[in-house]
Design a protein around this motif. Structure first.
Motif, PDB file in Angstrom:
ATOM      1  N   VAL A 190      -5.560   2.415   0.382  1.00 21.04           N
ATOM      2  CA  VAL A 190      -4.925   3.729   0.460  1.00 21.04           C
ATOM      3  C   VAL A 190      -5.986   4.820   0.508  1.00 21.04           C
ATOM      4  CG1 VAL A 190      -3.377   5.321  -0.698  1.00 21.04           C
ATOM      5  CG2 VAL A 190      -2.915   2.881  -0.759  1.00 21.04           C
ATOM      6  N   ALA A 191      -7.023   4.647  -0.300  1.00 20.64           N
ATOM      7  CA  ALA A 191      -8.062   5.667  -0.337  1.00 20.64           C
ATOM      8  C   ALA A 191      -8.765   5.766   1.010  1.00 20.64           C
ATOM      9  CB  ALA A 191      -9.061   5.353  -1.436  1.00 20.64           C
ATOM     10  N   VAL A 192      -9.000   4.636   1.637  1.00 23.74           N
ATOM     11  CA  VAL A 192      -9.674   4.660   2.933  1.00 23.74           C
ATOM     12  C   VAL A 192      -8.791   5.348   3.967  1.00 23.74           C
ATOM     13  CG1 VAL A 192     -10.420   3.214   4.856  1.00 23.74           C
ATOM     14  CG2 VAL A 192     -11.174   2.693   2.558  1.00 23.74           C
ATOM     15  N   GLY A 193      -7.521   5.015   3.968  1.00 24.24           N
ATOM     16  CA  GLY A 193      -6.626   5.627   4.940  1.00 24.24           C
ATOM     17  C   GLY A 193      -6.432   7.110   4.664  1.00 24.24           C
ATOM     18  N   GLY A 194      -6.341   7.450   3.405  1.00 23.78           N
ATOM     19  CA  GLY A 194      -6.100   8.842   3.041  1.00 23.78           C
ATOM     20  C   GLY A 194      -4.955   8.938   2.057  1.00 23.78           C
ATOM     21  N   ARG A 195      -5.253   9.467   0.886  1.00 29.85           N
ATOM     22  CA  ARG A 195      -4.220   9.580  -0.144  1.00 29.85           C
ATOM     23  C   ARG A 195      -3.120  10.522   0.308  1.00 29.85           C
ATOM     24  NH1 ARG A 195      -6.752  10.949  -5.933  1.00 29.85           N
ATOM     25  NH2 ARG A 195      -4.562  11.037  -6.448  1.00 29.85           N
ATOM     26  N   ALA A 196      -1.922  10.206  -0.170  1.00 31.50           N
ATOM     27  CA  ALA A 196      -0.779  11.102   0.025  1.00 31.50           C
ATOM     28  C   ALA A 196      -0.520  11.394   1.498  1.00 31.50           C
ATOM     29  CB  ALA A 196      -0.978  12.394  -0.745  1.00 31.50           C
ATOM     30  N   THR A 197      -0.757  10.406   2.345  1.00 31.00           N
ATOM     31  CA  THR A 197      -0.464  10.638   3.755  1.00 31.00           C
ATOM     32  C   THR A 197       0.520   9.627   4.324  1.00 31.00           C
ATOM     33  OG1 THR A 197      -2.355   9.283   4.347  1.00 31.00           O
ATOM     34  CG2 THR A 197      -2.706  11.654   4.247  1.00 31.00           C
ATOM     35  N   ILE A 198       0.876   8.610   3.567  1.00 35.77           N
ATOM     36  CA  ILE A 198       1.784   7.543   4.000  1.00 35.77           C
ATOM     37  C   ILE A 198       1.229   6.762   5.192  1.00 35.77           C
ATOM     38  CG2 ILE A 198       4.115   6.906   4.616  1.00 35.77           C
ATOM     39  CD1 ILE A 198       5.146   9.193   3.156  1.00 35.77           C
ATOM     40  N   VAL A 199       1.039   7.451   6.325  1.00 36.41           N
ATOM     41  CA  VAL A 199       0.485   6.728   7.471  1.00 36.41           C
ATOM     42  C   VAL A 199      -0.886   6.170   7.088  1.00 36.41           C
ATOM     43  CG1 VAL A 199      -0.183   6.881   9.875  1.00 36.41           C
ATOM     44  CG2 VAL A 199       1.636   8.317   9.002  1.00 36.41           C
ATOM     45  N   ALA A 252       0.832  -1.204   0.000  1.00 39.59           N
ATOM     46  CA  ALA A 252       0.000   0.000   0.000  1.00 39.59           C
ATOM     47  C   ALA A 252       0.868   1.256   0.000  1.00 39.59           C
ATOM     48  CB  ALA A 252      -0.923  -0.009   1.211  1.00 39.59           C
ATOM     49  N   LEU A 253       2.009   1.192   0.687  1.00 39.32           N
ATOM     50  CA  LEU A 253       2.918   2.338   0.674  1.00 39.32           C
ATOM     51  C   LEU A 253       3.300   2.674  -0.763  1.00 39.32           C
ATOM     52  CD1 LEU A 253       5.437   1.704   3.584  1.00 39.32           C
ATOM     53  CD2 LEU A 253       3.680   3.452   3.432  1.00 39.32           C
ATOM     54  N   GLY A 254       3.600   1.619  -1.532  1.00 46.99           N
ATOM     55  CA  GLY A 254       3.972   1.838  -2.934  1.00 46.99           C
ATOM     56  C   GLY A 254       2.847   2.512  -3.696  1.00 46.99           C
ATOM     57  N   ILE A 255       1.617   2.080  -3.428  1.00 46.31           N
ATOM     58  CA  ILE A 255       0.488   2.688  -4.138  1.00 46.31           C
ATOM     59  C   ILE A 255       0.311   4.134  -3.725  1.00 46.31           C
ATOM     60  CG2 ILE A 255      -2.018   2.624  -4.357  1.00 46.31           C
ATOM     61  CD1 ILE A 255      -1.842  -0.311  -4.516  1.00 46.31           C
ATOM     62  N   ASP A 256       0.532   4.397  -2.446  1.00 49.05           N
ATOM     63  CA  ASP A 256       0.427   5.780  -2.002  1.00 49.05           C
ATOM     64  C   ASP A 256       1.444   6.645  -2.741  1.00 49.05           C
ATOM     65  OD1 ASP A 256      -0.745   7.747  -0.606  1.00 49.05           O
ATOM     66  OD2 ASP A 256       0.274   7.373   1.285  1.00 49.05           O
ATOM     67  N   LEU A 257       2.638   6.088  -2.930  1.00 52.00           N
ATOM     68  CA  LEU A 257       3.673   6.859  -3.636  1.00 52.00           C
ATOM     69  C   LEU A 257       3.227   7.195  -5.051  1.00 52.00           C
ATOM     70  CD1 LEU A 257       7.106   5.266  -2.722  1.00 52.00           C
ATOM     71  CD2 LEU A 257       6.216   7.491  -2.081  1.00 52.00           C
ATOM     72  N   ILE A 258       2.772   6.191  -5.797  1.00 50.57           N
ATOM     73  CA  ILE A 258       2.456   6.501  -7.187  1.00 50.57           C
ATOM     74  C   ILE A 258       1.106   7.154  -7.339  1.00 50.57           C
ATOM     75  CG2 ILE A 258       3.867   4.880  -8.480  1.00 50.57           C
ATOM     76  CD1 ILE A 258       1.464   3.069  -8.516  1.00 50.57           C
ATOM     77  N   TRP A 259       0.132   6.721  -6.564  1.00 49.54           N
ATOM     78  CA  TRP A 259      -1.203   7.278  -6.771  1.00 49.54           C
ATOM     79  C   TRP A 259      -1.416   8.513  -5.907  1.00 49.54           C
ATOM     80  CZ3 TRP A 259      -6.101   6.270  -3.859  1.00 49.54           C
ATOM     81  CH2 TRP A 259      -7.195   6.816  -4.524  1.00 49.54           C
ATOM     82  N   ARG A 290       8.757   8.375   3.315  1.00 47.21           N
ATOM     83  CA  ARG A 290       8.869   9.709   3.892  1.00 47.21           C
ATOM     84  C   ARG A 290       9.994  10.487   3.230  1.00 47.21           C
ATOM     85  NH1 ARG A 290       6.410  13.139   6.097  1.00 47.21           N
ATOM     86  NH2 ARG A 290       7.823  13.682   7.776  1.00 47.21           N
ATOM     87  N   TRP A 291      11.095   9.785   3.034  1.00 47.73           N
ATOM     88  CA  TRP A 291      12.248  10.453   2.453  1.00 47.73           C
ATOM     89  C   TRP A 291      11.942  10.888   1.029  1.00 47.73           C
ATOM     90  CZ3 TRP A 291      15.786   8.262  -1.318  1.00 47.73           C
ATOM     91  CH2 TRP A 291      16.876   9.092  -1.571  1.00 47.73           C
ATOM     92  N   LEU A 292      11.313   9.978   0.283  1.00 50.71           N
ATOM     93  CA  LEU A 292      11.009  10.286  -1.121  1.00 50.71           C
ATOM     94  C   LEU A 292      10.028  11.429  -1.264  1.00 50.71           C
ATOM     95  CD1 LEU A 292      10.548   6.963  -3.063  1.00 50.71           C
ATOM     96  CD2 LEU A 292      11.934   8.901  -3.730  1.00 50.71           C
ATOM     97  N   THR A 293       9.111  11.518  -0.318  1.00 43.76           N
ATOM     98  CA  THR A 293       8.049  12.506  -0.501  1.00 43.76           C
ATOM     99  C   THR A 293       8.354  13.814   0.208  1.00 43.76           C
ATOM    100  OG1 THR A 293       6.921  11.539   1.375  1.00 43.76           O
ATOM    101  CG2 THR A 293       6.234  10.814  -0.802  1.00 43.76           C
ATOM    102  N   SER A 294       9.484  13.874   0.904  1.00 42.61           N
ATOM    103  CA  SER A 294       9.831  15.164   1.483  1.00 42.61           C
ATOM    104  C   SER A 294      10.895  15.777   0.588  1.00 42.61           C
ATOM    105  CB  SER A 294      10.359  14.979   2.902  1.00 42.61           C
ATOM    106  OG  SER A 294      11.504  14.165   2.858  1.00 42.61           O
ATOM    107  N   GLY A 295      11.183  17.022   0.812  1.00 42.34           N
ATOM    108  CA  GLY A 295      12.257  17.659   0.054  1.00 42.34           C
ATOM    109  C   GLY A 295      11.934  17.780  -1.412  1.00 42.34           C
TER     110      GLY A 295
END
Lengths: 384, 253, 393, 429
Positions: free
Chosen positions: C293-302, C59-66, C219-224
């Motif tokens: 991912v959608a249920v948890g929240g897009r673009a939130t990682i956690v 799911a982390l991977g999906i959050d990254l791409i989607w 986290r590292w990929l999506t920050s900075g």
């Protein structure tokens, strides 16, 4: 050899026409509205179930011989109405967000699949009662001006309340009028659709036989394509549909009722899915999973054909159908028999599963040359 | 005579049977500010599309800084030093203006650098300066989606500058702006013209008069005429194109 | 400059806090939850938890791409399965010399197919788990993204790829046992059966560690800067291109990373559930991943992790009680998340949840507005009074 | 707004499922039956039922659950087992093999069931097998399968290949022709079955002229028909191990292409009464199927079974071979437990099971020490009434041979769990 060739051509066209019929509604909904309707297959399934019900209702009556025509009309109407409800209830909130429509309609498709498994008078009563209570209350309360503020509370109270009332009633009725009331209409089992006698068997020609059912589907497909083409190009509503799909805001400004047009377009696409469902019930099984078999293939047709172009879909459907058939059967193996390595390769792919693998690879390769499909949308609006 | 930064020879572009650009020749000196005008459908945007590599020419070639851009795609041409501003502002709506500018300002645009690179302090200073220049200091850390139309236009121009291109292509920068904002943008462009070569496409004649030194008129995919604002305005062919033939006028009247 | 240093140290502080929280949750999962579950007679749920945590990696991977990049892949199942199959093949080869995995015998296969040969080696297997999916994704991604096929077209193509891989794996009985898939339960590794408690405990721990690793990577990929570039791809690819970036490469990269994560997830899931079959590549499973991912929240990682755990436990528990109606729930979930809760649970908490709590405890968040207004004492005075009046009434 | 109703609809259904008043709806609400009986006192024996109630396989597996429930109800009405009522805990495998394994673990670990009745596909059985073996629990499996397996933790009450496939091939060779085209779904049972058939044909003078596989659930079978026509231009035998939906498409296409049962008789191993109904009898009439039991078997036990089933689930329902196997396995378990005097000591139960006989609807069957049943083999022809006309049946029950003697790898192996020295796979010669 001649019969083999004839058979190949006929089978390719026939597979293609099934694909095309299934993809036609999708091409309209996807091409014209930008909605990815994953529930398209389930709409087909509803069409197939409608056929089953019409068949059962007419069994033993003189109309049975032509029940399939009645079923076609019924399937179109039922699925179109369902599409209308779907559009008004879900899709219209999602215009311009194709990925969201994809997920939402997938949800709808799951619900539809389970619906045919679980539907009984009890379920219908419960759902109807719930809608009546909930929306009735909503209708009464919504006229108050401060409704928006209390909306959360209203939902929190009314949903469980109406649900409880509906379920209680449903269950009481269920115990009172047992088997009949709780009996599942279809259950998870497949149901049988038997073609009328004149559609079974085939038309013998040059040592081979052309299935009547398939000829029927080819004719139906041609009729649908011509009908849709005519509707879009020669009727006022068709013109409106084309106008709205090209420039929604401008159309709205010109006084075209865009909401009605959206609903109509979606209903048309869904109705075509119903026709397709009715048609495939002549060939295959009718069960909760019927629609699943077609969904990916039909999307490929639309993608390869290029969005929004009927001609593209027609060619793509025929090409994919023929390719699948030629590779999946031994035809190519025989044709290339003199060239040993080539025929060996084809032999490796000459099962239905492996044919799909090869066809997909070919589609990816094709998209390398023509990323927009056969008939891409041109002009400077693309990828601005 | 100064060096040519951009040279276009015999450029033709066909779209599916429609000839958008027809045997067009054009050249731009280094450091020049050129305004291109022309009626709708004259091929102005296609012209920019070809320079930036978005549309491939059917025949003819584009030479930028002495090198042909043939075979290069958009991002490669951008790296060569061509920056483009779109008609409607195109910025990253979910990033802040500061982040928008930082992305454009970054010199090293490959994947590796994106992962492991950090903005240098020089870049940060540039960005801070730019934010002031385009007047967005108060909103530097809000999402860009919240900016007004004019602010977005300014941000996009700022991004263009941050990219420090040699050639700026600006497509209708004042469309939908108030008079005051228009003047601001005009001054911004004039200031930029001190250190960049710029091509501006514009309809707004007032604005063109404010900034133009040399004007090129496009018509039906070719250059109709070229010269100073006054020369162009008095050219009978231009008048004909913009106002219609005199006889037609009379007939209509 | 002072402000800059201050913000830097603040950022570092925040990072430390986050690391602390993550470590605490990991320890909780490692040492507290399993005994509680076992104690309450729900021991098998530890295994489920381990599996769902493995799914969370995918799911982390999906959050990254989607979530971040806006590319919806409906074919993550392919990568999941590739990872799973890689590890399963390695495990099945843990046999005395010269012996073949026993499923081969009904098909009359007497010689190990070449495809299997490299999987004797553990290093190769570990490499394969991550990099076979990565390479497949990178190739497919490159071919597709290069031609600027995107949005729904990409989704549909990935779905078609899924079908193709499914058909291929399903049809190759003699190679990888077709529909039956590969069983890892009875295989042995380091002298222990894979399904034995110590191995499973080890795998559970490993899953948590890798999940933490995946979390850190995301986290590292999506920050900075890289994070901003991902958002830039989602917002406006053309702008990126005209700014001199090549979005294709970024998309390929993030797609490949998500595939790698899915591969790891597949491997861990396989050894904990005991089997990998082509079913991992059915359409529904891959779309389900998106819904976590959608249920948890897009673009939130956690959110991706949270969503995975919530949906899967809901599925496990609900389908025990109401097997017939699970599809209704799931379908309803899709509809609700897309239409009513586009931000998922975390998004809702951040928006409405926080506001709700704040309004209950009388601490509304002040609205930001134009700086000039902020400085106007008259406005501030007015606002204060207004706020008070409202909370009184 | 409609959204709200769909969402709420699902909440509705949840609550509806949990309501005990729906217990009696046919085949529905397994949850309800659990809920209703967990509240009962501890004087019950828990057994697990593990089938797909959702997904593709639900089509077949739901009726097997019905048969199992019928047997449990009958046993409970007759006083239960060892004086205790049987409490069935039904789990849904969701047509997903890892889910089967998960649910098997749950049944054994959490619910501590005495035994589990379940599975349909070989894939699901293979998936749960390690669970039952590692936890040393017991599974009863009611479906005909490809053999090549003999676990000490499973009792197989469906046919082994030598009780269905091999006799039917012999019968075809004798009565219908020597040239065979094999068509099957693309998974392990048809693949293995066809391996066996090919070896058998080679050994007995028949000829395999072609074989083809269709993906599970696929309905595009046109190219298969084409291959059949090519391989058998003048007619011949079609051996059909297609499963599920593909059958419908296959027989519709077969008829449309003019390949009738007169010239192209087909023998199916996955088509029973239920499927005939779903395909439509008009397409199937005159084709053959091989099973151990048909609804038309004329015996008191059969009549009783059919009547009891129809009384419970409705007169429009039919019974079939896997349902019969499911029904008898519950009885066999009960008998073994009673003989062993315990349901907790599985070793005793297993030992007691060997040699157990039962007057089943198909005839008197016996559990062998290789965990398979001796069964009767029958071949039926689809008649006008959607039922099978039995055209062949063995006089005696055929002994099961789990390790196939036509496959070189397993030739000469057998299975005997009553003798610790022999076990699951030993050499006979």
């Amino acid at each position: 050899m001649l019969s083999g060739l004839l058979d190949g051509i006929f089978s390719g066209i026939s597979l293609g026409s099934v694909l095309l019929l299934a993809a036609l509604g999708l091409a309209i909904v996807f091409g014209l509205m930008g909605v990815i309707n994953m529930a398209h297959g389930e709409l087909m399934m509803l069409g197939a179930y409608t056929t089953y019900m019409v068949q059962n209702a007419l069994k033993g009556t003189p109309l049975f011989g032509i029940y399939i025509f009645i079923a076609l009309i019924a399937a179109f109407i039922v699925t179109a109405i369902f599409g209308l409800v779907l559009e008004r209830g879900v899709i219209r909130y999602l215009y311009g967000r194709p990925l969201e429509t994809l997920l939402a309609t997938w949800g709808v498709s799951l619900i539809l699949q389970q619906l045919v498994r679980s539907v009984s008078w009890q379920l219908v009563t419960i759902v109807a009662l719930f809608c009546l209570l909930f929306f009735g209350a909503m209708w009464i309360v919504a006229r108050r001006t401060d409704f928006e503020r209390a909306r959360g509370w209203f939902l929190a109270i009314m949903i469980p309340l109406s649900a409880a009332a509906a379920i209680a009633t449903g269950n009481v009725l269920g115990t009172l009028y047992k088997p009949a009331f709780t009996k599942l209409w279809f259950d998870a089992r497949n149901v049988d659709v038997t073609a009328p006698k004149w559609l079974r068997g085939g038309f013998p020609i040059a040592g081979t036989q052309f299935s009547y059912a398939r000829i029927f589907i080819i004719v139906l497909t041609i009729a649908c394509v011509v009908g849709v083409y005519w509707f879009l190009n020669n009727t006022p509503w068709g013109l409106r549909i084309r106008a709205v799909t090209q420039n929604r805001t401008m159309s709205a400004c010109l006084g075209i009722p865009t909401k009605k047009v959206d609903a109509l377009t979606f209903a048309l696409g869904s109705g075509l899915a119903g026709l397709a469902g009715c048609a495939v019930s002549l060939l295959g099984s009718v069960g909760p999973n019927t629609g699943q078999n077609y969904i990916v293939d039909t999307f490929m047709v639309v993608v390869v054909g290029g969005v929004g172009k009927l001609a593209g879909s027609i060619i793509a459907a025929l090409a994919i159908g023929t390719a699948n058939y030629l590779i999946g059967s031994n035809t190519l193996v025989d044709l290339t028999a003199p060239i040993k390595p080539l025929s060996d390769t084809f032999a490796f792919f000459s099962t239905i599963s492996m044919a799909k693998v090869l066809v997909f690879a070919l589609i990816i390769a094709f998209l390398q040359f023509r990323p927009g499909g056969l008939f891409p949308q041109k002009g400077r609006t693309v990828d601005a | 005579m100064s060096e040519k930064i951009l040279q276009i020879e015999n450029l033709t572009v066909d779209f599916d049977g429609f000839r958008a650009l027809n045997n067009l020749n054009f050249s731009l000196d280094t450091g020049e500010l050129r305004v291109i005008i022309g009626p709708n459908g004259a091929g102005k945007t296609t012209f920019l599309d070809v320079i930036t590599g978005k549309t491939k020419p059917t025949t003819g070639q584009v030479t930028f800084k002495g090198k042909s851009t043939k075979g290069n795609v958009e991002y490669q041409i951008a790296r060569l030093g061509v920056g483009r501003k779109f008609q409607t502002p195109r910025i990253y709506l979910n990033l802040t203006p500061r982040e928008n500018l930082e992305l454009s300002c970054n010199r090293y645009k490959n994947v590796w650098n994106a992962l492991f690179g950090k903005p240098s302090s020089a870049e940060r200073r540039t960005v801070a300066g730019l934010i002031e220049t385009i007047g967005l200091d108060a909103k530097a850390d809000l999402k860009a989606a919240l900016l007004s139309h004019g602010e977005k236009q300014r941000l996009e121009i700022g991004m263009l500058v941050a990219q420090s291109p040699d050639l700026l292509l600006v497509d209708e920068p004042v469309a939908g702006l108030t008079d005051e904002e228009t003047e601001n943008v005009g001054n911004l462009l004039l200031a930029l013209a001190e250190s960049h070569s710029i091509i501006v496409i514009e309809h707004d004649m007032e604005f063109v008069r404010q900034i133009a030194r040399k004007v090129t008129v496009l018509h039906q995919g070719t250059v109709l005429c070229e010269g100073s604002m006054d020369e162009v305005q008095n050219d009978p062919r231009v008048i004909e194109v913009y106002l219609g033939k005199q006889e037609d006028d009379r007939a209509a009247a | 400059m002072d402000a800059l240093i201050q913000s830097k140290s603040k950022a570092r502080q925040r990072l430390l806090i986050e690391a602390g929280i993550v470590a605490a949750i990991a320890l909780l999962l490692l040492f507290v939850i399993p005994p509680i579950l076992v104690g309450s007679g729900q021991g098998f749920r530890v295994n489920l938890l381990g599996r769902y945590l493995a799914l969370a990696i995918a799911a982390l991977g999906i959050d990254l791409i989607w979530g971040f990049t806006g590319i919806l892949s409906l074919g993550q199942g392919v990568f999941f399965a590739l990872g799973g199959y890689s590890l399963a093949m390695f495990l099945l080869l843990q046999l005395p010399d010269g012996q073949l995995p026993d499923f081969f015998s009904p098909y009359g296969v007497t010689e190990l197919p070449w495809l299997w040969q490299p999987f004797y080696s553990l290093p190769f297997t570990l490499f394969a788990i991550v990099f076979i999916p990565t390479i497949v994704a990178a190739t497919l991604g490159y071919l597709v993204f290069r031609n600027r096929i995107r949005g729904v077209y990409f989704s549909i193509l990935t779905q078609a790829a899924l079908i193709v891989f499914f058909n291929f794996f399903n049809g190759q009985q003699k190679l990888i046992n077709g529909t039956n898939g590969l069983k890892t339960d009875t295989a042995t590794i380091f002298g222990q059966t894979v399904s034995s408690p110590p191995v499973q405990a080890f795998l559970y721990t490993l899953t948590i560690l890798l999940l933490v690793g995946g979390y850190a990577l995301s986290r590292w990929l999506t920050s900075g800067r890289s994070g901003r570039l991902l958002v830039a791809v989602r917002d406006d690819e053309a702008r990126m291109r005209f700014s001199g970036y090549d979005p294709t490469m970024f998309k390929v990269l993030v797609f490949a990373i998500s595939a790698g994560l899915a591969g790891i997830a597949g491997a861990l899931y396989t050894v904990q559930s005991g089997i990998i079959t082509p079913q991992a590549m059915n359409i529904a499973f891959s779309i389900e991943m998106v819904i976590w991912v959608a249920v948890g929240g897009r673009a939130t990682i956690v959110g991706a992790i949270l969503g995975t755990l919530i949906v899967n436990f809901a599925k496990s528990i609900l389908s025990e009680r109401f097997p017939q109606f699970w599809y209704f729930f799931q379908g309803g979930l899709f509809l609700i998340v897309v239409t009513v809760l586009p931000g998922g649970i975390l998004g809702w908490l951040r928006e409405d949840g926080v506001r709700l709590v704040r309004s209950q405890i009388n601490k509304r968040r002040p609205l930001q507005t134009y700086p000039s207004l902020e400085e106007d004492p008259g406005v501030q005075y007015e606002r204060k009074n207004l706020a008070n009046r409202e909370s009184d009434g | 707004m409609i959204l709200g109703s769909t969402a709420a609809g699902s909440i509705l259904l949840k609550a509806c499922g949990s309501d005990p008043s729906t217990t009696a709806s046919p085949g529905a609400s397994p949850a309800a039956s659990t809920a209703a009986s967990t509240s009962a006192s501890g004087n019950t024996v828990k057994v697990g039922i593990l089938h797909s109630l959702s997904g593709t396989m639900a089509i077949s597996e739901k009726s097997v659950v019905d048969a199992e429930n019928l047997a449990i109800e009958e046993i409970n009405q007759a006083g239960g087992v060892l004086g205790k009522q049987i409490e069935a805990i039904i789990e849904d495998g969701n047509s997903d093999w890892p889910t089967f394994a998960e649910k098997a673990k749950k049944l054994i670990d959490q619910d501590k069931v005495a035994t589990v009745f379940g599975c349909w596909t070989s894939a699901s059985r293979k998936a749960v097998l390690p669970v039952f073996e590692s936890k040393n629990s017991l599974l009863w499996y009611p479906v005909q399968y490809e053999g090549q397996e003999c676990s000490k933790n499973v009792f197989y009450t469906g046919a082994a290949p030598n009780q269905q496939i091999e006799p039917s091939v012999d019968w075809l060779l004798e009565n219908k022709g020597k040239e065979f085209f094999l068509v099957g779904s693309d998974y392990v049972f048809p693949r293995t079955a066809n391996t066996i058939i090919k070896a058998q044909l080679a050994a007995k003078g028949g000829k395999t002229v072609g074989e083809d596989y269709v993906p599970l659930g696929s309905t595009e079978v046109k190219s298969v028909i084409q291959k059949i026509k090519q391989a058998l231009p003048n007619g011949g035998v079609i051996y059909n191990s297609l499963n599920g939906d593909s059958n419908v498409a296959f027989f519709k296409e077969l008829q449309a292409s003019g390949l009738g049962p007169d010239k192209y008789p087909s023998m199916s191993v996955s088509i029973a009464e239920e499927e005939v109904k779903a395909i439509g009898v008009d397409y199937l009439q005159g084709h053959y199927a091989a099973w151990n039991y048909f609804q038309t078997v004329n015996s008191p036990a059969s009549t009783k079974f059919v009547e009891a089933f129809k009384a419970k689930y409705g007169s429009d329902r039919v019974v079939n071979d896997p349902m019969e196997a499911a029904y008898i396995m519950v009885y066999l378990w009960k008998q073994s437990v009673e003989k062993a005097g315990t349901y907790e000591d599985l070793e005793k139960v297993k030992t007691a099971a060997y040699g157990q006989t039962f007057d089943a609807p198909q005839g008197k069957i016996t559990m062998n020490s290789n965990h398979h049943l001796s069964k009767f083999v029958r071949i039926g022809e689809v008649g006008e009434d959607s039922l099978f006309k039995i055209v062949y049946e063995t006089k005696e029950a055929v002994k099961p041979v789990p390790w196939n003697q036509f496959v070189t790898d397993t030739k000469g192996f057998a299975c005997d769990w009553s003798d610790p020295a022999k076990g699951g796979k030993y050499k006979t010669t």
